[in-house]
Scaffold this active site. Structure first.
Site, PDB file in Angstrom:
ATOM      1  N   LYS A 120       0.843  -1.198   0.000  1.00 45.86           N
ATOM      2  CA  LYS A 120       0.000   0.000   0.000  1.00 45.86           C
ATOM      3  C   LYS A 120       0.879   1.250   0.000  1.00 45.86           C
ATOM      4  O   LYS A 120       1.910   1.290   0.680  1.00 45.86           O
ATOM      5  CB  LYS A 120      -0.912  -0.037   1.235  1.00 45.86           C
ATOM      6  CG  LYS A 120      -1.982   1.045   1.282  1.00 45.86           C
ATOM      7  CD  LYS A 120      -2.865   0.833   2.501  1.00 45.86           C
ATOM      8  CE  LYS A 120      -3.964   1.869   2.623  1.00 45.86           C
ATOM      9  NZ  LYS A 120      -4.825   1.634   3.805  1.00 45.86           N
ATOM     10  N   SER A 129      -9.588   1.357   3.293  1.00 47.35           N
ATOM     11  CA  SER A 129      -8.864   2.157   2.312  1.00 47.35           C
ATOM     12  C   SER A 129      -7.770   1.376   1.563  1.00 47.35           C
ATOM     13  O   SER A 129      -7.114   1.938   0.681  1.00 47.35           O
ATOM     14  CB  SER A 129      -8.197   3.351   3.021  1.00 47.35           C
ATOM     15  OG  SER A 129      -7.267   2.913   4.006  1.00 47.35           O
ATOM     16  N   SER A 156      -9.579  -1.054   7.498  1.00 51.26           N
ATOM     17  CA  SER A 156      -9.118  -0.763   6.136  1.00 51.26           C
ATOM     18  C   SER A 156      -8.473  -1.923   5.407  1.00 51.26           C
ATOM     19  O   SER A 156      -8.246  -1.845   4.205  1.00 51.26           O
ATOM     20  CB  SER A 156      -8.152   0.421   6.152  1.00 51.26           C
ATOM     21  OG  SER A 156      -8.830   1.620   6.442  1.00 51.26           O
TER      22      SER A 156
END
Length: 527
Positions: free
Chosen positions: A76, A171, A195
């Site tokens: 990420k 996310s 997330s």
């Protein structure tokens, strides 16, 4: 090969069925073919190929570094990566290249993993759909799956409806999409309020949030320091254990990590669940929960009960306070953390030179989205001297009550809690963006936020496909630092359910994939 688990790919590499360079090139090819998903912000092709060549040399010499040597991973884009741009999907950090690796990234590289690239997210990880970053929204690979298309055809859905693409959740949606699209064998996300687990549920993956303090946060650009943890996305529980075994342990650069040495996370095969007590929190049966998820949740509880486990209803009485409490604490810490982005030392800087104050204001206005600025404003309001006691301190007290609810349940004899992960399956993007970011986040993380406030381990497991042919996930929650026990129970559940591997053959031509009709197990929860 690309559709196999990390463990299977590792065995294939060790047996010489495929070389790290061949595997790397296949993944890079598929990344290009699935570029429309917008899963990656940066593809580190040269870095990955160099790492693959080094891995190949080690295999030739019989000096493999372990199970992760030659394994493609995605990270990420809020984890610092030395020499590779780290943007947090923001204008503020566009062009920022860190001089160091996050501890978790360094640990993966030390074991020979191949860094395929940095994945998309909501700006600074503030969201639950991976739709609010400056590089655009992430598309769920299941939007284009054979399973969804067949369900649409059976239900005689119109072409316009069939063309609607779905959100990944967030996310960490870029990491989930990258893994679900088979471009890597494992991926790192971050988990502040769900997330990692949220997109795992929507993308048919295992999404694991470790106990707070088990895995180092050093180099993870902070959102909420007291809740942030690196998350792990894989295709099966054993793969999660392999990655966790590498990442877990004390880090002198992160004072919140555990001091005791961590033993390898090898998972035993659980055959007898008769000594287990599974708790079903009654407060999680909210009216907004879809009937399909509610039914699947009940069937999963029945699966444990029919296997001899004790299944009881439990109460977490302060659950209803968790969303408001989380919002106050999250915004307050965001306001503090975002203060470092002032245009002086790194990141975006505006062209205004009238005064320092004007430069600060313009830099932050240009560098932050409306969502980020809104959370900063909220947080500063909560932290004002006249509001501090009524908002921040009160929220901290409620957080303690929420954590105590979990302690009381586990002390009563419950081993594992079983809950939904999300309210429903993944929804179309156009439907998702009708609500504002705060509402979407509250709805998306309703079942996951409390775990972060309590610092507990939790894992989202793919349980079944919906009537629309889309994944539905269920969440297992364990006692703090009982991560191995949690994953052992999750592994048993994984073996019982019949969850199919994603199929999109049109995209796979020339990629040598063999995974048609593969199943993970034997018993279907979806009738």
């Amino acid at each position: 090969m690309l559709g196999r688990t990390l463990g299977e790919v590792s065995v294939a590499l060790k047996q010489g069925q495929i070389t790290p360079t061949e595997l790397c090139r296949k993944c890079l090819s598929l990344i290009q073919k699935t570029k429309f998903l917008n899963a990656y912000i940066t593809v580190s092709e040269e870095v990955a190929l160099k790492q693959a060549e080094e891995s190949e040399e080690r295999y030739k010499k019989g000096q493999s570094l372990g199970d992760l040597d030659g394994i493609p991973v995605a990270v990420k884009d809020n984890f610092s990566t030395s020499g590779i741009e780290t943007t947090c999907a923001s204008n503020m950090l566009k062009g920022y290249i860190p001089p160091f690796n996050a501890t978790v990234v360094q640990k993966l590289l030390d074991q020979g993993a191949l860094l395929m690239g940095k994945t998309n997210l909501d700006e600074f990880a503030m969201g639950s759909g991976s739709t609010d970053g400056v590089f655009g929204p992430v598309k769920n690979p299941w939007s284009y799956s054979k399973q969804r298309r067949e369900k649409r055809q059976q239900q005689a859905q119109g072409e316009s409806q069939a063309a609607e693409w779905l959100i990944t959740g967030g996310s960490s949606g870029g990491s989930a999409a990258a893994l679900a699209a088979l471009t890597c064998s494992a991926a790192l996300g971050s988990d502040t309020g769900g997330s990692t687990r949220n997109p795992a549920a929507h993308c048919g993956l295992v999404g694991f949030k470790p106990s707070y303090g088990l895995v180092s946060r050093h180099g993870l650009i902070p959102l909420v320091n007291s809740m942030d943890v690196p998350g792990i996305l894989t295709r099966c529980v054993d793969d999660t254990a392999i990655v966790l075994g590498v990442l877990a342990g004390h880090d002198p650069k992160d004072s919140t990590t555990v001091q005791d040495p961590v033993k390898p996370f090898t998972l035993p095969s659980l055959t007898d669940v008769s000594k287990l007590c599974i708790g079903i929190p009654k407060e999680y049966a909210v009216p907004e929960l879809s009937s399909e998820v509610r039914s699947l949740w009940s069937k999963a509880a029945g699966l444990f009960e029919s296997a001899g486990a004790k299944v009881i209803e439990v109460s977490l009485p302060h659950t209803s306070c968790s969303i408001v409490c989380y919002h106050v604490l999250c915004a307050s810490e965001v306001a503090s953390n975002m203060a470092r982005f002032d245009g002086l030392e790194y990141g975006h800087r505006c062209d205004i030179n009238v005064s320092t104050e004007a430069m600060y204001a313009a830099t932050r206005r240009e560098g932050f989205s409306d969502v980020v600025r809104g959370r900063i404003l909220s947080g500063n309001f909560f932290l004002l001297k006249e509001n501090y006691e009524n908002y921040f301190i009160k929220a901290q007290k409620v957080r303690r009550l929420i954590a105590n609810d979990f302690v009381n349940v586990f002390n009563s004899g419950v081993d594992i809690l079983l809950t939904p992960t999300t309210l429903s399956e993944a929804v179309p993007y156009l439907e998702f963006i009708k609500e504002d970011n705060r509402t979407r986040s509250a709805q998306g993380d309703i079942f996951t936020q409390a775990v972060n406030m309590a610092g507990l381990p939790a894992v989202s497991m793919p349980a079944a496909l919906s009537h629309q042919g889309l994944p539905i996930g269920l969440q297992f929650i364990g006692r703090a630092f009982c991560d191995q026990k949690l994953l052992t129970v999750a592994k048993w559940f994984e073996k019982q359910v019949q969850f199919p591997v994603i199929q999109f053959p049109e995209l796979m031509d020339g990629c040598s994939l063999v995974f048609e009709n593969e199943k993970l197990a034997s018993v279907s929860l979806q009738q």
